[in-house]
Design a protein around this motif. Structure first.
Motif, PDB file in Angstrom:
ATOM      1  N   TRP A 120      -5.847  -1.443  -6.214  1.00 24.35           N
ATOM      2  CA  TRP A 120      -5.660  -0.214  -5.428  1.00 24.35           C
ATOM      3  C   TRP A 120      -6.462   0.932  -6.365  1.00 24.35           C
ATOM      4  O   TRP A 120      -6.040   0.974  -7.475  1.00 24.35           O
ATOM      5  CB  TRP A 120      -4.558   0.152  -4.881  1.00 24.35           C
ATOM      6  CG  TRP A 120      -3.962  -0.584  -3.615  1.00 24.35           C
ATOM      7  CD1 TRP A 120      -4.068  -0.335  -2.402  1.00 24.35           C
ATOM      8  CD2 TRP A 120      -3.219  -1.836  -4.016  1.00 24.35           C
ATOM      9  NE1 TRP A 120      -3.603  -1.459  -1.593  1.00 24.35           N
ATOM     10  CE2 TRP A 120      -3.032  -2.222  -2.636  1.00 24.35           C
ATOM     11  CE3 TRP A 120      -2.737  -2.420  -4.924  1.00 24.35           C
ATOM     12  CZ2 TRP A 120      -2.041  -3.271  -2.069  1.00 24.35           C
ATOM     13  CZ3 TRP A 120      -2.061  -3.627  -4.704  1.00 24.35           C
ATOM     14  CH2 TRP A 120      -1.984  -4.127  -3.276  1.00 24.35           C
TER      15      TRP A 120
ATOM     16  N   VAL B 188     -16.327   2.249  -7.701  1.00 22.31           N
ATOM     17  CA  VAL B 188     -15.494   3.325  -6.851  1.00 22.31           C
ATOM     18  C   VAL B 188     -15.043   4.324  -8.021  1.00 22.31           C
ATOM     19  O   VAL B 188     -14.819   5.450  -7.392  1.00 22.31           O
ATOM     20  CB  VAL B 188     -14.050   2.523  -6.361  1.00 22.31           C
ATOM     21  CG1 VAL B 188     -14.504   1.449  -5.527  1.00 22.31           C
ATOM     22  CG2 VAL B 188     -13.450   1.990  -7.678  1.00 22.31           C
TER      23      VAL B 188
ATOM     24  N   GLU C 299       0.601  -1.287  -0.075  1.00 22.92           N
ATOM     25  CA  GLU C 299      -0.055  -0.098   0.027  1.00 22.92           C
ATOM     26  C   GLU C 299       0.893   1.046   0.136  1.00 22.92           C
ATOM     27  O   GLU C 299       0.482   2.209  -0.571  1.00 22.92           O
ATOM     28  CB  GLU C 299      -1.048   0.070   1.322  1.00 22.92           C
ATOM     29  CG  GLU C 299      -2.031   1.128   1.131  1.00 22.92           C
ATOM     30  CD  GLU C 299      -3.132   0.873   2.038  1.00 22.92           C
ATOM     31  OE1 GLU C 299      -3.904   1.807   2.191  1.00 22.92           O
ATOM     32  OE2 GLU C 299      -3.490  -0.248   2.317  1.00 22.92           O
TER      33      GLU C 299
ATOM     34  N   GLY D  41      -6.321  10.521  -2.827  1.00 20.89           N
ATOM     35  CA  GLY D  41      -5.937   9.544  -2.081  1.00 20.89           C
ATOM     36  C   GLY D  41      -6.066   8.060  -2.595  1.00 20.89           C
ATOM     37  O   GLY D  41      -6.944   7.679  -3.231  1.00 20.89           O
ATOM     38  N   VAL D  42      -5.552   7.121  -1.898  1.00 22.37           N
ATOM     39  CA  VAL D  42      -5.197   5.651  -2.210  1.00 22.37           C
ATOM     40  C   VAL D  42      -6.382   4.847  -1.376  1.00 22.37           C
ATOM     41  O   VAL D  42      -6.166   5.095  -0.216  1.00 22.37           O
ATOM     42  CB  VAL D  42      -3.724   5.254  -2.233  1.00 22.37           C
ATOM     43  CG1 VAL D  42      -3.776   3.620  -2.331  1.00 22.37           C
ATOM     44  CG2 VAL D  42      -2.947   5.940  -3.070  1.00 22.37           C
ATOM     45  N   SER D  43      -6.951   3.967  -2.182  1.00 21.30           N
ATOM     46  CA  SER D  43      -7.632   3.023  -1.238  1.00 21.30           C
ATOM     47  C   SER D  43      -7.723   1.715  -1.885  1.00 21.30           C
ATOM     48  O   SER D  43      -7.821   1.616  -3.063  1.00 21.30           O
ATOM     49  CB  SER D  43      -9.155   3.556  -1.098  1.00 21.30           C
ATOM     50  OG  SER D  43      -9.683   3.886  -2.272  1.00 21.30           O
ATOM     51  N   PRO D  44      -7.846   0.621  -1.091  1.00 19.55           N
ATOM     52  CA  PRO D  44      -7.734  -0.758  -1.602  1.00 19.55           C
ATOM     53  C   PRO D  44      -9.195  -0.901  -2.180  1.00 19.55           C
ATOM     54  O   PRO D  44     -10.136  -0.695  -1.676  1.00 19.55           O
ATOM     55  CB  PRO D  44      -7.450  -1.726  -0.340  1.00 19.55           C
ATOM     56  CG  PRO D  44      -7.956  -0.885   0.720  1.00 19.55           C
ATOM     57  CD  PRO D  44      -7.701   0.583   0.364  1.00 19.55           C
TER      58      PRO D  44
END
Length: 309
Positions: free
Chosen positions: A120, A152, A96, A111-114
């Motif tokens: 990701w 997403v 991550e 921002g990064v999100s799984p």
């Protein structure tokens, strides 16, 4: 170094040796250590045995011989391997944190999100394209993954970064409505010799194919999902699809009734039910649209539909 670590993570796993990182500058390694992309582990105290050796050992001992550090062969000193000090360093890659570093290198927003195992959301480009990274393109073809990505993305176009993206995978992702890129193709070193994500290379293809109708194989694929239609229902769907590139894309009810000797409304109702067995009822209704007092049409832009023979 970011693209190297992503490929390493995909192909080998989260461990990497100092020898593998020797090609990169000490400053790069230290920068990623500070960012916690790399986590330094205990130094190695043994070394793999020779590939052709029958000594029976699991590993070779490491000893200092004169001014040299050697991985010693118990049978033949000529087979000793001379090591550099950095060869003994060991690191773990934090997936991550690596995804965050790649996103930051391109200035992505949000921002990064799984999304799932090995996938990701990295964020969005200034132009509003959602960027997704995955360790293996095959993960994206799993049940429900396409819908998860579209969820997403919230209606935004999607660019997918994969470790490798061969022609077959690229075509399949295009059919699902995504632009596909090998991560090494969109990473480049800048003037300061820092590797960065080039967001201008992430623009999704215009009019990405969503619906593929193979007339020879009598098969239909929508967003990468196969739609299994009985022969009569495939014939009805084929009539709709062949009308897409006409000046008037509406298939008139009279033509359907003449072909099937049934009321057009009943034929299209059965077609939607057959599609809904593979997709959702909403997707079936979206694919087969009613045009009031005229007939029916495929509910997609012509650029999103391909007929193959």
């Amino acid at each position: 170094m970011l693209s190297f670590l992503w490929k390493r993570l995909s192909e080998v796993g989260p461990k990497v040796s100092g020898r593998a990182l020797r090609r990169f500058s000490e400053a790069e390694v230290e920068r990623l250590l500070r960012a916690r992309v790399l986590i330094e582990q205990r130094r190695a105290d043994t070394w793999p045995v020779c590939t052709h050796c029958d000594c029976g050992l699991d590993a070779r001992p490491i000893r200092t011989v004169g001014d040299e550090l050697r991985a010693c062969c118990p049978h033949d000193p000529n087979e000793d391997e001379v090591l550099a000090g950095d060869d003994l360093r060991r690191f773990a890659i934090e997936p991550e944190r690596l995804a965050i570093a790649i996103a930051a290198s391109g200035g992505l927003i949000g921002g990064v999100s799984p999304i799932g195992e090995g996938i990701w959301l990295l964020g969005r480009t200034p132009a509003g394209c959602a960027v997704v990274a995955c360790l293996d393109a095959q993960i994206l073809f799993g049940p429900g993954t396409s819908l998860a990505l579209k969820s997403v993305a919230a209606g935004d176009p999607v660019s997918v970064l994969a470790t490798e993206c061969g022609p077959a995978d690229g075509l399949r992702l295009t059919e699902m409505g995504f632009a596909a890129h090998a991560i090494a193709d969109v990473m480049e070193r800048d003037e300061a010799d820092v590797e960065r994500l080039r967001v201008e290379r992430l623009s999704p293809t215009v009019g990405a194919t969503r619906l593929v109708v193979d007339l020879t194989a009598s098969s239909v694929t929508f967003d990468g999902q196969a739609i299994d239609l009985p022969p009569q229902m495939f014939s009805a769907f084929r009539m709709l699809a062949e009308q897409v590139d006409q000046r008037d894309p509406v298939l008139r009810s009279q033509e359907i009734e003449h072909r099937f000797e049934r009321e057009a409304r009943g034929v299209m109702r059965d077609l939607r039910k057959a599609i809904a067995r593979c997709l959702s009822a909403e997707e079936a209704d979206g694919l087969v649209r009613t045009v009031r007092n005229r007939g029916y049409r495929v509910g997609l832009d012509p650029s999103e539909v391909i007929l193959t023979r």
